[in-house]
Design a protein around this motif. Structure first.
Motif, short mmCIF file in Angstrom:
data_model
loop_
_atom_site.label_atom_id
_atom_site.label_comp_id
_atom_site.label_asym_id
_atom_site.label_seq_id
_atom_site.Cartn_x
_atom_site.Cartn_y
_atom_site.Cartn_z
N GLN A 100 4.30 1.17 -1.20
CA GLN A 100 4.28 0.69 0.13
C GLN A 100 4.95 1.60 1.13
OE1 GLN A 100 5.79 -3.50 -0.09
NE2 GLN A 100 4.24 -4.25 -1.14
N ARG A 101 5.98 2.27 0.37
CA ARG A 101 6.54 3.22 1.29
C ARG A 101 6.08 4.56 1.37
NH1 ARG A 101 11.64 5.82 -2.47
NH2 ARG A 101 10.49 6.21 -4.49
N CYS A 102 4.82 4.45 0.91
CA CYS A 102 4.05 5.96 0.91
C CYS A 102 2.91 5.58 2.05
CB CYS A 102 3.24 6.30 -0.16
SG CYS A 102 4.44 6.48 -1.60
N ALA A 103 2.96 4.29 2.45
CA ALA A 103 1.69 4.00 3.39
C ALA A 103 1.76 4.48 4.70
CB ALA A 103 1.66 2.46 3.59
N ILE A 104 3.08 4.92 5.47
CA ILE A 104 3.06 5.38 6.71
C ILE A 104 2.21 6.81 6.71
CG2 ILE A 104 5.48 6.72 5.88
CD1 ILE A 104 6.26 5.87 9.06
N CYS A 105 2.32 7.55 5.60
CA CYS A 105 1.67 8.79 5.73
C CYS A 105 0.26 8.70 5.20
CB CYS A 105 2.40 9.88 5.11
SG CYS A 105 3.80 10.43 5.91
N HIS A 106 -0.06 8.14 3.92
CA HIS A 106 -1.08 8.23 3.30
C HIS A 106 -2.01 6.57 3.26
CE1 HIS A 106 0.04 11.46 0.98
NE2 HIS A 106 1.33 11.15 0.88
N GLY A 107 -1.63 5.80 4.42
CA GLY A 107 -2.39 4.78 4.52
C GLY A 107 -2.10 3.52 3.70
N PRO A 108 -2.35 2.29 3.95
CA PRO A 108 -1.98 1.18 3.32
C PRO A 108 -2.81 1.12 2.13
CG PRO A 108 -3.19 0.48 5.14
CD PRO A 108 -2.63 1.96 5.63
N GLN A 109 -4.00 1.71 2.16
CA GLN A 109 -5.04 1.56 1.00
C GLN A 109 -5.39 3.04 0.60
OE1 GLN A 109 -6.16 -1.03 -0.27
NE2 GLN A 109 -4.72 -2.33 1.00
N GLY A 110 -4.24 3.80 0.73
CA GLY A 110 -4.41 5.30 0.19
C GLY A 110 -5.43 6.10 0.98
N VAL A 111 -5.74 5.87 2.04
CA VAL A 111 -6.63 6.66 3.11
C VAL A 111 -5.97 6.88 4.15
CG1 VAL A 111 -8.81 6.94 4.50
CG2 VAL A 111 -8.67 5.53 1.98
N SER A 112 -5.78 8.15 4.55
CA SER A 112 -4.64 8.46 5.68
C SER A 112 -5.45 8.77 7.05
CB SER A 112 -3.89 9.65 5.02
OG SER A 112 -3.21 10.61 6.27
N ASP A 113 -4.75 8.61 8.15
CA ASP A 113 -5.36 8.77 9.45
C ASP A 113 -4.52 9.73 10.07
OD1 ASP A 113 -7.38 6.86 9.39
OD2 ASP A 113 -5.94 5.16 10.02
N ALA A 114 -3.63 10.42 9.39
CA ALA A 114 -2.43 11.59 9.90
C ALA A 114 -2.71 12.96 9.14
CB ALA A 114 -1.28 10.88 9.61
N ASN A 115 -3.96 13.20 8.60
CA ASN A 115 -4.19 14.52 8.04
C ASN A 115 -3.12 14.68 6.81
OD1 ASN A 115 -6.22 15.35 9.81
ND2 ASN A 115 -4.52 15.92 11.35
N SER A 116 -2.95 13.56 6.27
CA SER A 116 -2.30 13.61 4.87
C SER A 116 -3.30 13.42 4.05
CB SER A 116 -1.04 12.57 4.60
OG SER A 116 -0.23 12.84 5.90
N PRO A 117 -3.21 13.93 2.62
CA PRO A 117 -3.92 13.69 1.64
C PRO A 117 -4.35 12.39 1.54
CG PRO A 117 -2.05 14.52 0.67
CD PRO A 117 -1.99 14.59 2.00
N ASN A 118 -5.65 11.87 1.39
CA ASN A 118 -6.03 10.71 0.99
C ASN A 118 -6.00 10.48 -0.58
OD1 ASN A 118 -7.06 10.12 3.56
ND2 ASN A 118 -9.17 11.01 3.04
N LEU A 119 -5.12 9.64 -1.08
CA LEU A 119 -4.66 9.34 -2.56
C LEU A 119 -5.82 8.44 -3.21
CD1 LEU A 119 -1.04 9.76 -2.37
CD2 LEU A 119 -2.46 11.48 -2.85
N ALA A 120 -6.39 7.43 -2.50
CA ALA A 120 -7.27 6.52 -3.20
C ALA A 120 -8.35 7.11 -3.88
CB ALA A 120 -7.98 5.66 -1.85
N GLY A 121 -8.45 6.76 -5.28
CA GLY A 121 -9.29 7.40 -6.20
C GLY A 121 -8.82 8.53 -6.69
N GLN A 122 -7.80 9.09 -6.20
CA GLN A 122 -7.51 10.55 -6.69
C GLN A 122 -7.16 10.26 -8.28
OE1 GLN A 122 -7.87 13.73 -7.16
NE2 GLN A 122 -7.13 13.88 -4.93
N PHE A 123 -7.43 11.37 -9.05
CA PHE A 123 -6.90 11.37 -10.52
C PHE A 123 -5.53 11.16 -10.46
CE2 PHE A 123 -10.55 14.53 -10.01
CZ PHE A 123 -11.65 13.81 -10.91
N ALA A 124 -5.25 10.25 -11.58
CA ALA A 124 -3.75 9.90 -11.89
C ALA A 124 -2.83 11.22 -12.00
CB ALA A 124 -3.56 8.76 -12.85
N ALA A 125 -3.51 12.03 -13.04
CA ALA A 125 -2.73 13.20 -13.42
C ALA A 125 -2.52 14.25 -12.52
CB ALA A 125 -3.82 13.97 -14.53
N VAL A 126 -3.43 14.18 -11.30
CA VAL A 126 -3.21 15.22 -10.15
C VAL A 126 -2.11 14.59 -9.16
CG1 VAL A 126 -4.33 16.00 -7.93
CG2 VAL A 126 -5.52 15.80 -9.85
#
Length: 263
Positions: A100-126
């Motif tokens: 939840q504290r990551c949402a400000i940059c990475h979006g509430p569902q892991g998709v960013s609107d601020a040119n930060s990396p999208n983390l939704a569906g990203q490999f866990a190891a990465v």
């Protein structure tokens, strides 16, 4: 016809041919194994034996007892193909709370609107590796470094598991008709550049390589430029730095635009 054997030291023609052949072989060995290596100005050799070993391809043992260590922190995460592929539901749930504290940059569902990396569906190891690198100082960012510094190893595992659990969402610039540039499909063998797709998912995926489809073009371009300049250097074995340094500005733009347009 002479009864003297052909292959005999008493036969002058045989003796002459053997002597000439041996002389040519010795001369070729001297030129190829000694003179040519010593004549190279950039090859530092300590003597004739060193020159012979170098020409023969025998590795030389340096006199330095210890290897030279870089003057910056490097990533110490060991990547494997099975790493973090079977998270528990408890880990995913705890990661959802921490994220939840990551949402400000990475979006509430892991998709960013601020040119930060999208983390939704990203490999866990990465995700886990990058958080570790931020925490250890192998990768530095004014926002991420302070965040990662307070995270425990379990926190990083849980956050990585949560984002890997989320479905990948296409970016707003999705364009499946955009043809893949040559640097993605075949690379540039003459410049020692492997195809981007051989590690990042179009053709195959290597352990620790992020899924790039749907990532911001601004972000991808910035990271390639950081690798090329050496500002970012948490890639294991320098594989991305070696590739990015060889890429042209046009190729970097093409890669960024292509991956942004992918699912």
């Amino acid at each position: 016809m002479s009864d003297q054997p052909l292959f005999s030291s008493r036969n002058p023609w045989f003796s002459i041919s053997v002597g000439v052949t041996a002389g040519i072989a010795v001369l070729a060995a001297i030129i190829g194994l000694i003179w040519l290596p010593l004549a190279q100005p950039d090859l530092k050799l300590s003597g004739i034996w060193d020159a012979i070993c170098s020409a023969a391809g025998v590795p030389r043992v340096t006199s330095q007892p210890n290897s030279i260590q870089p003057d910056f922190k490097t990533s110490d995460v060991v990547m494997t193909s099975e790493m973090l592929t079977k998270p528990s539901q408890v880990s995913i749930g705890r990661g959802a709370t921490l994220a939840q504290r990551c949402a400000i940059c990475h979006g509430p569902q892991g998709v960013s609107d601020a040119n930060s990396p999208n983390l939704a569906g990203q490999f866990a190891a990465v995700t886990y590796k990058e958080l570790n690198d931020f925490k250890a100082g192998a990768r530095v960012n004014v926002v991420m470094s302070p965040f990662a510094a307070t995270m425990s190893n379990q926190d990083m595992l849980d956050v990585a598991a949560y984002y890997a659990y989320l479905p990948r969402v296409p970016s707003s610039n999705l364009d499946l008709k955009l043809a893949a540039p040559q640097i993605v499909t075949t690379g540039a063998p003459m410049r020692n550049i492997a195809p981007c797709g051989s590690c990042h998912g179009d053709v195959d995926n290597k352990a620790g390589s992020p899924w790039l489809g749907g990532q911001s073009a601004v972000y991808i371009k910035a990271q390639l430029q950081a690798f090329a300049s050496g500002i970012r250097r948490n890639d294991i074995s320098q594989q991305m730095r070696n590739i990015a340094r060889q890429m042209t500005a046009e190729e970097i733009d093409q890669v960024a635009r292509y991956y942004e347009a992918q699912p």
